[in-house]
Scaffold this motif. Structure first.
Motif, PDB file in Angstrom:
ATOM      1  N   UNK A 220      34.074  30.382 -23.203  1.00  0.00           N
ATOM      2  CA  UNK A 220      35.434  30.606 -23.691  1.00  0.00           C
ATOM      3  C   UNK A 220      35.440  31.733 -24.729  1.00  0.00           C
ATOM      4  N   UNK A 221      36.518  32.492 -24.716  1.00  0.00           N
ATOM      5  CA  UNK A 221      36.719  33.555 -25.721  1.00  0.00           C
ATOM      6  C   UNK A 221      38.216  33.740 -25.895  1.00  0.00           C
ATOM      7  N   UNK A 222      38.672  33.642 -27.147  1.00  0.00           N
ATOM      8  CA  UNK A 222      40.085  33.804 -27.478  1.00  0.00           C
ATOM      9  C   UNK A 222      40.966  32.896 -26.619  1.00  0.00           C
ATOM     10  N   UNK A 223      40.466  31.676 -26.384  1.00  0.00           N
ATOM     11  CA  UNK A 223      41.275  30.654 -25.752  1.00  0.00           C
ATOM     12  C   UNK A 223      41.357  30.680 -24.244  1.00  0.00           C
ATOM     13  N   UNK A 224      40.547  31.502 -23.592  1.00  0.00           N
ATOM     14  CA  UNK A 224      40.550  31.521 -22.133  1.00  0.00           C
ATOM     15  C   UNK A 224      39.129  31.691 -21.616  1.00  0.00           C
ATOM     16  N   UNK A 225      38.957  31.508 -20.300  1.00  0.00           N
ATOM     17  CA  UNK A 225      37.625  31.589 -19.698  1.00  0.00           C
ATOM     18  C   UNK A 225      37.203  33.048 -19.582  1.00  0.00           C
ATOM     19  N   UNK A 226      36.063  33.365 -20.188  1.00  0.00           N
ATOM     20  CA  UNK A 226      35.521  34.716 -20.123  1.00  0.00           C
ATOM     21  C   UNK A 226      34.559  34.864 -18.954  1.00  0.00           C
ATOM     22  N   UNK A 227      33.769  33.804 -18.710  1.00  0.00           N
ATOM     23  CA  UNK A 227      32.802  33.838 -17.613  1.00  0.00           C
ATOM     24  C   UNK A 227      32.418  32.412 -17.255  1.00  0.00           C
ATOM     25  N   UNK A 228      31.908  32.237 -16.042  1.00  0.00           N
ATOM     26  CA  UNK A 228      31.524  30.901 -15.587  1.00  0.00           C
ATOM     27  C   UNK A 228      30.417  31.023 -14.550  1.00  0.00           C
ATOM     28  N   UNK A 229      29.478  30.075 -14.610  1.00  0.00           N
ATOM     29  CA  UNK A 229      28.370  30.079 -13.664  1.00  0.00           C
ATOM     30  C   UNK A 229      27.128  29.505 -14.318  1.00  0.00           C
ATOM     31  N   UNK A 230      25.965  29.823 -13.772  1.00  0.00           N
ATOM     32  CA  UNK A 230      24.718  29.377 -14.385  1.00  0.00           C
ATOM     33  C   UNK A 230      24.537  30.087 -15.726  1.00  0.00           C
ATOM     34  N   UNK A 231      23.663  29.546 -16.571  1.00  0.00           N
ATOM     35  CA  UNK A 231      23.435  30.181 -17.870  1.00  0.00           C
ATOM     36  C   UNK A 231      22.905  31.599 -17.694  1.00  0.00           C
ATOM     37  N   UNK A 232      21.986  31.804 -16.751  1.00  0.00           N
ATOM     38  CA  UNK A 232      21.465  33.149 -16.503  1.00  0.00           C
ATOM     39  C   UNK A 232      22.582  34.094 -16.088  1.00  0.00           C
ATOM     40  N   UNK A 233      23.498  33.587 -15.251  1.00  0.00           N
ATOM     41  CA  UNK A 233      24.603  34.429 -14.778  1.00  0.00           C
ATOM     42  C   UNK A 233      25.501  34.850 -15.933  1.00  0.00           C
ATOM     43  N   UNK A 234      25.906  33.895 -16.771  1.00  0.00           N
ATOM     44  CA  UNK A 234      26.865  34.235 -17.823  1.00  0.00           C
ATOM     45  C   UNK A 234      26.213  35.057 -18.934  1.00  0.00           C
ATOM     46  N   UNK A 235      24.922  34.835 -19.194  1.00  0.00           N
ATOM     47  CA  UNK A 235      24.277  35.589 -20.275  1.00  0.00           C
ATOM     48  C   UNK A 235      23.963  37.021 -19.862  1.00  0.00           C
ATOM     49  N   UNK A 236      24.070  37.324 -18.571  1.00  0.00           N
ATOM     50  CA  UNK A 236      23.905  38.700 -18.103  1.00  0.00           C
ATOM     51  C   UNK A 236      25.236  39.433 -18.021  1.00  0.00           C
ATOM     52  N   UNK A 237      26.338  38.716 -18.261  1.00  0.00           N
ATOM     53  CA  UNK A 237      27.675  39.298 -18.221  1.00  0.00           C
ATOM     54  C   UNK A 237      27.879  40.156 -19.475  1.00  0.00           C
ATOM     55  N   UNK A 238      28.224  41.419 -19.295  1.00  0.00           N
ATOM     56  CA  UNK A 238      28.327  42.332 -20.435  1.00  0.00           C
ATOM     57  C   UNK A 238      29.404  41.904 -21.415  1.00  0.00           C
ATOM     58  N   UNK A 239      30.503  41.347 -20.913  1.00  0.00           N
ATOM     59  CA  UNK A 239      31.562  40.873 -21.810  1.00  0.00           C
ATOM     60  C   UNK A 239      31.055  39.740 -22.700  1.00  0.00           C
ATOM     61  N   UNK A 240      30.268  38.831 -22.110  1.00  0.00           N
ATOM     62  CA  UNK A 240      29.707  37.725 -22.882  1.00  0.00           C
ATOM     63  C   UNK A 240      28.733  38.258 -23.935  1.00  0.00           C
ATOM     64  N   UNK A 241      27.925  39.216 -23.550  1.00  0.00           N
ATOM     65  CA  UNK A 241      26.982  39.829 -24.500  1.00  0.00           C
ATOM     66  C   UNK A 241      27.739  40.471 -25.661  1.00  0.00           C
ATOM     67  N   UNK A 242      28.817  41.157 -25.349  1.00  0.00           N
ATOM     68  CA  UNK A 242      29.580  41.883 -26.380  1.00  0.00           C
ATOM     69  C   UNK A 242      30.268  40.944 -27.366  1.00  0.00           C
ATOM     70  N   UNK A 243      30.880  39.877 -26.854  1.00  0.00           N
ATOM     71  CA  UNK A 243      31.719  39.034 -27.741  1.00  0.00           C
ATOM     72  C   UNK A 243      31.002  37.833 -28.299  1.00  0.00           C
ATOM     73  N   UNK A 244      29.867  37.470 -27.712  1.00  0.00           N
ATOM     74  CA  UNK A 244      29.215  36.217 -28.150  1.00  0.00           C
ATOM     75  C   UNK A 244      27.742  36.406 -28.449  1.00  0.00           C
ATOM     76  N   UNK A 245      26.968  36.780 -27.458  1.00  0.00           N
ATOM     77  CA  UNK A 245      25.511  36.823 -27.627  1.00  0.00           C
ATOM     78  C   UNK A 245      25.079  37.975 -28.529  1.00  0.00           C
ATOM     79  N   UNK A 246      25.851  39.027 -28.568  1.00  0.00           N
ATOM     80  CA  UNK A 246      25.470  40.187 -29.378  1.00  0.00           C
ATOM     81  C   UNK A 246      25.712  40.003 -30.855  1.00  0.00           C
ATOM     82  N   UNK A 247      26.420  38.910 -31.215  1.00  0.00           N
ATOM     83  CA  UNK A 247      26.745  38.699 -32.624  1.00  0.00           C
ATOM     84  C   UNK A 247      25.551  38.124 -33.378  1.00  0.00           C
TER      85      UNK A 247
END
Length: 247
Positions: A220-247
């Motif tokens: 979730x990001x800003x109240x909506x679904x940003x990505x969905x799938x296996x952990x490997x799938x979502x952690x490779x998503x650039x949007x997820x990296x930018x807003x969550x994992x990169x922090x």
């Protein structure tokens, strides 16, 4: 999979102009283990508040079960009775009572005043409590005062109290917080066992804990679904990296 057990359809809610949930939609199925992750303020807790009736959305719908009940016109207690159990981050158990008595209080028995007043311990309840205690790893601590348990054990006891109510959906908020590594591993095993007979949704920040759950992940990001799938799938998503994992 079959029809969804829980459907969250296009829900939105704002607090003082801040949109905590923004057109959020996703589904949970019977016997599914799901992890929900995201940065602080992503809407994870608000999502659970809406499902359990604590918060009413401004728009959208929450649909439950085969009969497609709307949860939005039901109270928190009515939603709990439909089969949705929620565990908050801080364990809430009756610390002066024994582990056995905590589980007994949670059993789905007759709660009428006379029934409670004249309750007598019986083999059926003993068997249920022993089964739950074994599932949560507290079979050898039934007579121990709940307040004397470790933090992790109190978390397991509270999960056991929810399981005693036989929910079809269990919502668990940051169970790994404050636990030792050994307790975390036992909690992973407990939640995976629980998901064999009911749906379990886990909100968590600890990525190692989420990886061990080995389940579908919703970010979730800003109240909506940003990505969905296996952990490997979502952690490779650039949007997820930018807003969550990169922090």
């Amino acid at each position: 999979m079959n029809e969804a057990l829980l459907e969250v359809n296009n829900i939105s809610v704002s607090f003082d102009g801040f949109k905590a949930i923004n057109k959020l939609s996703f589904s949970i199925f019977e016997g599914e283990l799901r992890a929900v992750i995201g940065p602080n303020g992503a809407g994870k807790t608000t999502f659970m508040d809406i499902v359990t009736g604590k918060t009413r959305p401004d728009a959208g719908e929450v649909i439950w079960g085969e009969k497609n009940f709307s949860l939005l016109n039901r109270s928190e207690s009515q939603i709990a009775q439909l089969g949705i159990g929620r565990k908050f981050q801080k364990p809430t158990v009756f610390e002066e009572q024994s582990v056995y008595d905590n589980l007994l209080l949670a059993l789905e028995n007759d709660r009428q005043p006379l029934s409670v007043l004249f309750y007598r311990r019986n083999q059926s309840d003993d068997a249920k409590i022993e089964e739950i205690a074994a599932e949560i790893g507290l079979a050898d601590r039934l007579e121990r005062r709940a307040g004397d348990l470790s933090h992790g054990q109190k978390q397991w006891l509270e999960i056991g109290m929810l399981l005693a109510q036989e929910p079809r959906l269990l919502l668990v908020d940051e169970p790994a917080a404050g636990m030792t590594l050994e307790e975390r591993d036992k909690t992973v095993a407990l939640l995976r066992r629980a998901a064999k007979t009911r749906a379990v949704v886990v909100v968590e920040h600890d990525m190692d804990f989420v990886r061990k759950l080995d389940c579908r992940v919703t970010v979730l990001h800003e109240g909506s679904v940003l990505a969905e799938g296996s952990l490997d799938h979502v952690t490779e998503n650039q949007d997820v990296i930018d807003v969550y994992l990169g922090r």
